[in-house]
Design a protein around this motif. Sequence first.
Motif, PDB file in Angstrom:
ATOM      1  N   ASP A  71       9.480  -8.594  -3.725  1.00  0.00           N
ATOM      2  CA  ASP A  71       8.792  -7.907  -2.629  1.00  0.00           C
ATOM      3  C   ASP A  71       7.285  -8.029  -2.799  1.00  0.00           C
ATOM      4  O   ASP A  71       6.787  -8.197  -3.905  1.00  0.00           O
ATOM      5  CB  ASP A  71       9.175  -6.418  -2.584  1.00  0.00           C
ATOM      6  CG  ASP A  71      10.572  -6.186  -2.057  1.00  0.00           C
ATOM      7  OD1 ASP A  71      11.159  -7.109  -1.463  1.00  0.00           O
ATOM      8  OD2 ASP A  71      11.086  -5.060  -2.254  1.00  0.00           O
ATOM      9  N   ARG A  72       6.583  -7.909  -1.690  1.00  0.00           N
ATOM     10  CA  ARG A  72       5.129  -7.982  -1.714  1.00  0.00           C
ATOM     11  C   ARG A  72       4.558  -6.594  -1.466  1.00  0.00           C
ATOM     12  O   ARG A  72       5.165  -5.781  -0.773  1.00  0.00           O
ATOM     13  CB  ARG A  72       4.630  -8.963  -0.663  1.00  0.00           C
ATOM     14  CG  ARG A  72       5.142 -10.390  -0.908  1.00  0.00           C
ATOM     15  CD  ARG A  72       4.675 -11.352   0.155  1.00  0.00           C
ATOM     16  NE  ARG A  72       3.243 -11.485   0.225  1.00  0.00           N
ATOM     17  CZ  ARG A  72       2.507 -12.308  -0.517  1.00  0.00           C
ATOM     18  NH1 ARG A  72       3.100 -13.065  -1.409  1.00  0.00           N
ATOM     19  NH2 ARG A  72       1.207 -12.380  -0.364  1.00  0.00           N
ATOM     20  N   VAL A  73       3.397  -6.327  -2.047  1.00  0.00           N
ATOM     21  CA  VAL A  73       2.714  -5.053  -1.831  1.00  0.00           C
ATOM     22  C   VAL A  73       1.317  -5.317  -1.302  1.00  0.00           C
ATOM     23  O   VAL A  73       0.747  -6.391  -1.509  1.00  0.00           O
ATOM     24  CB  VAL A  73       2.633  -4.198  -3.118  1.00  0.00           C
ATOM     25  CG1 VAL A  73       4.004  -3.736  -3.552  1.00  0.00           C
ATOM     26  CG2 VAL A  73       1.943  -4.939  -4.234  1.00  0.00           C
ATOM     27  N   ARG A  74       0.781  -4.327  -0.580  1.00  0.00           N
ATOM     28  CA  ARG A  74      -0.584  -4.401  -0.051  1.00  0.00           C
ATOM     29  C   ARG A  74      -1.408  -3.327  -0.727  1.00  0.00           C
ATOM     30  O   ARG A  74      -0.906  -2.255  -1.045  1.00  0.00           O
ATOM     31  CB  ARG A  74      -0.594  -4.139   1.446  1.00  0.00           C
ATOM     32  CG  ARG A  74      -0.047  -5.257   2.239  1.00  0.00           C
ATOM     33  CD  ARG A  74      -0.270  -4.999   3.697  1.00  0.00           C
ATOM     34  NE  ARG A  74       0.216  -6.160   4.424  1.00  0.00           N
ATOM     35  CZ  ARG A  74       0.298  -6.214   5.707  1.00  0.00           C
ATOM     36  NH1 ARG A  74      -0.071  -5.194   6.435  1.00  0.00           N
ATOM     37  NH2 ARG A  74       0.751  -7.290   6.293  1.00  0.00           N
ATOM     38  N   TYR A  75      -2.683  -3.609  -0.879  1.00  0.00           N
ATOM     39  CA  TYR A  75      -3.608  -2.660  -1.475  1.00  0.00           C
ATOM     40  C   TYR A  75      -4.683  -2.336  -0.440  1.00  0.00           C
ATOM     41  O   TYR A  75      -5.360  -3.229   0.048  1.00  0.00           O
ATOM     42  CB  TYR A  75      -4.258  -3.252  -2.732  1.00  0.00           C
ATOM     43  CG  TYR A  75      -3.250  -3.620  -3.795  1.00  0.00           C
ATOM     44  CD1 TYR A  75      -2.833  -2.679  -4.725  1.00  0.00           C
ATOM     45  CD2 TYR A  75      -2.710  -4.899  -3.855  1.00  0.00           C
ATOM     46  CE1 TYR A  75      -1.906  -3.009  -5.704  1.00  0.00           C
ATOM     47  CE2 TYR A  75      -1.781  -5.233  -4.822  1.00  0.00           C
ATOM     48  CZ  TYR A  75      -1.381  -4.294  -5.739  1.00  0.00           C
ATOM     49  OH  TYR A  75      -0.454  -4.617  -6.704  1.00  0.00           O
ATOM     50  N   VAL A  91      -7.330   3.623  -4.206  1.00  0.00           N
ATOM     51  CA  VAL A  91      -6.564   2.499  -3.673  1.00  0.00           C
ATOM     52  C   VAL A  91      -5.187   3.010  -3.272  1.00  0.00           C
ATOM     53  O   VAL A  91      -4.542   3.734  -4.025  1.00  0.00           O
ATOM     54  CB  VAL A  91      -6.419   1.371  -4.719  1.00  0.00           C
ATOM     55  CG1 VAL A  91      -5.561   0.235  -4.181  1.00  0.00           C
ATOM     56  CG2 VAL A  91      -7.787   0.868  -5.142  1.00  0.00           C
ATOM     57  N   ARG A  92      -4.744   2.633  -2.089  1.00  0.00           N
ATOM     58  CA  ARG A  92      -3.410   2.993  -1.614  1.00  0.00           C
ATOM     59  C   ARG A  92      -2.534   1.749  -1.696  1.00  0.00           C
ATOM     60  O   ARG A  92      -2.916   0.680  -1.224  1.00  0.00           O
ATOM     61  CB  ARG A  92      -3.476   3.488  -0.179  1.00  0.00           C
ATOM     62  CG  ARG A  92      -2.122   3.903   0.364  1.00  0.00           C
ATOM     63  CD  ARG A  92      -2.236   4.526   1.720  1.00  0.00           C
ATOM     64  NE  ARG A  92      -2.966   5.793   1.574  1.00  0.00           N
ATOM     65  CZ  ARG A  92      -3.494   6.444   2.586  1.00  0.00           C
ATOM     66  NH1 ARG A  92      -3.397   5.960   3.800  1.00  0.00           N
ATOM     67  NH2 ARG A  92      -4.112   7.580   2.390  1.00  0.00           N
ATOM     68  N   ILE A  93      -1.355   1.883  -2.291  1.00  0.00           N
ATOM     69  CA  ILE A  93      -0.407   0.776  -2.413  1.00  0.00           C
ATOM     70  C   ILE A  93       0.694   0.983  -1.389  1.00  0.00           C
ATOM     71  O   ILE A  93       1.278   2.061  -1.306  1.00  0.00           O
ATOM     72  CB  ILE A  93       0.201   0.708  -3.827  1.00  0.00           C
ATOM     73  CG1 ILE A  93      -0.887   0.523  -4.871  1.00  0.00           C
ATOM     74  CG2 ILE A  93       1.217  -0.428  -3.913  1.00  0.00           C
ATOM     75  CD1 ILE A  93      -0.379   0.615  -6.298  1.00  0.00           C
ATOM     76  N   VAL A 120       7.147   4.569  -8.959  1.00  0.00           N
ATOM     77  CA  VAL A 120       6.380   3.981  -7.851  1.00  0.00           C
ATOM     78  C   VAL A 120       7.239   2.957  -7.124  1.00  0.00           C
ATOM     79  O   VAL A 120       7.302   2.945  -5.889  1.00  0.00           O
ATOM     80  CB  VAL A 120       5.069   3.339  -8.361  1.00  0.00           C
ATOM     81  CG1 VAL A 120       4.354   2.605  -7.241  1.00  0.00           C
ATOM     82  CG2 VAL A 120       4.173   4.395  -8.996  1.00  0.00           C
ATOM     83  N   ARG A 121       7.934   2.105  -7.882  1.00  0.00           N
ATOM     84  CA  ARG A 121       8.814   1.106  -7.257  1.00  0.00           C
ATOM     85  C   ARG A 121       9.900   1.777  -6.437  1.00  0.00           C
ATOM     86  O   ARG A 121      10.221   1.345  -5.327  1.00  0.00           O
ATOM     87  CB  ARG A 121       9.434   0.199  -8.325  1.00  0.00           C
ATOM     88  CG  ARG A 121       8.427  -0.678  -9.034  1.00  0.00           C
ATOM     89  CD  ARG A 121       9.096  -1.750  -9.893  1.00  0.00           C
ATOM     90  NE  ARG A 121      10.125  -1.262 -10.781  1.00  0.00           N
ATOM     91  CZ  ARG A 121       9.950  -0.916 -12.052  1.00  0.00           C
ATOM     92  NH1 ARG A 121       8.746  -1.005 -12.597  1.00  0.00           N
ATOM     93  NH2 ARG A 121      10.960  -0.496 -12.793  1.00  0.00           N
ATOM     94  N   GLN A 122      10.465   2.867  -6.958  1.00  0.00           N
ATOM     95  CA  GLN A 122      11.520   3.575  -6.224  1.00  0.00           C
ATOM     96  C   GLN A 122      10.958   4.247  -4.975  1.00  0.00           C
ATOM     97  O   GLN A 122      11.582   4.216  -3.913  1.00  0.00           O
ATOM     98  CB  GLN A 122      12.182   4.607  -7.129  1.00  0.00           C
ATOM     99  CG  GLN A 122      13.069   3.980  -8.177  1.00  0.00           C
ATOM    100  CD  GLN A 122      13.651   5.007  -9.138  1.00  0.00           C
ATOM    101  OE1 GLN A 122      13.168   6.119  -9.256  1.00  0.00           O
ATOM    102  NE2 GLN A 122      14.690   4.595  -9.857  1.00  0.00           N
ATOM    103  N   ALA A 123       9.778   4.838  -5.082  1.00  0.00           N
ATOM    104  CA  ALA A 123       9.174   5.525  -3.931  1.00  0.00           C
ATOM    105  C   ALA A 123       8.897   4.553  -2.789  1.00  0.00           C
ATOM    106  O   ALA A 123       8.989   4.912  -1.620  1.00  0.00           O
ATOM    107  CB  ALA A 123       7.890   6.225  -4.351  1.00  0.00           C
ATOM    108  N   LEU A 124       8.558   3.304  -3.136  1.00  0.00           N
ATOM    109  CA  LEU A 124       8.262   2.289  -2.122  1.00  0.00           C
ATOM    110  C   LEU A 124       9.465   1.405  -1.803  1.00  0.00           C
ATOM    111  O   LEU A 124       9.348   0.472  -1.011  1.00  0.00           O
ATOM    112  CB  LEU A 124       7.092   1.407  -2.594  1.00  0.00           C
ATOM    113  CG  LEU A 124       5.757   2.119  -2.785  1.00  0.00           C
ATOM    114  CD1 LEU A 124       4.722   1.159  -3.348  1.00  0.00           C
ATOM    115  CD2 LEU A 124       5.271   2.702  -1.469  1.00  0.00           C
TER     116      LEU A 124
END
Length: 80
Positions: A28-32, A40-42, A18-22
């Motif tokens: 880094d910050r992520v949004r949900y 839920v989409r990250i 998941v970290r690599q895909a994003l």
Amino acid sequence: MQESTLTTKGQTTLPRDVRQALSLQAGDRVRYLILDGGEVRIMRSRPAASLAGILRRDAAEPVTLQAMDDAIGAGACDKA
């Protein structure tokens, strides 16, 4: 399908895939985004400063204010 475990503090570790895909790095910050049906989409959050130059067109001439006004006027006449 990737999984992670929730701690008692409500924390989890995003799986490596998941970290690599994003393209996520430490800090880094992520949004949900909560979707209908409990999904839920990250997404990777990007600061506004990272958007600088995103619309740059190196090969194109800059548009003048007069050209913008003419285009707006032409569009307004087409809809009348």
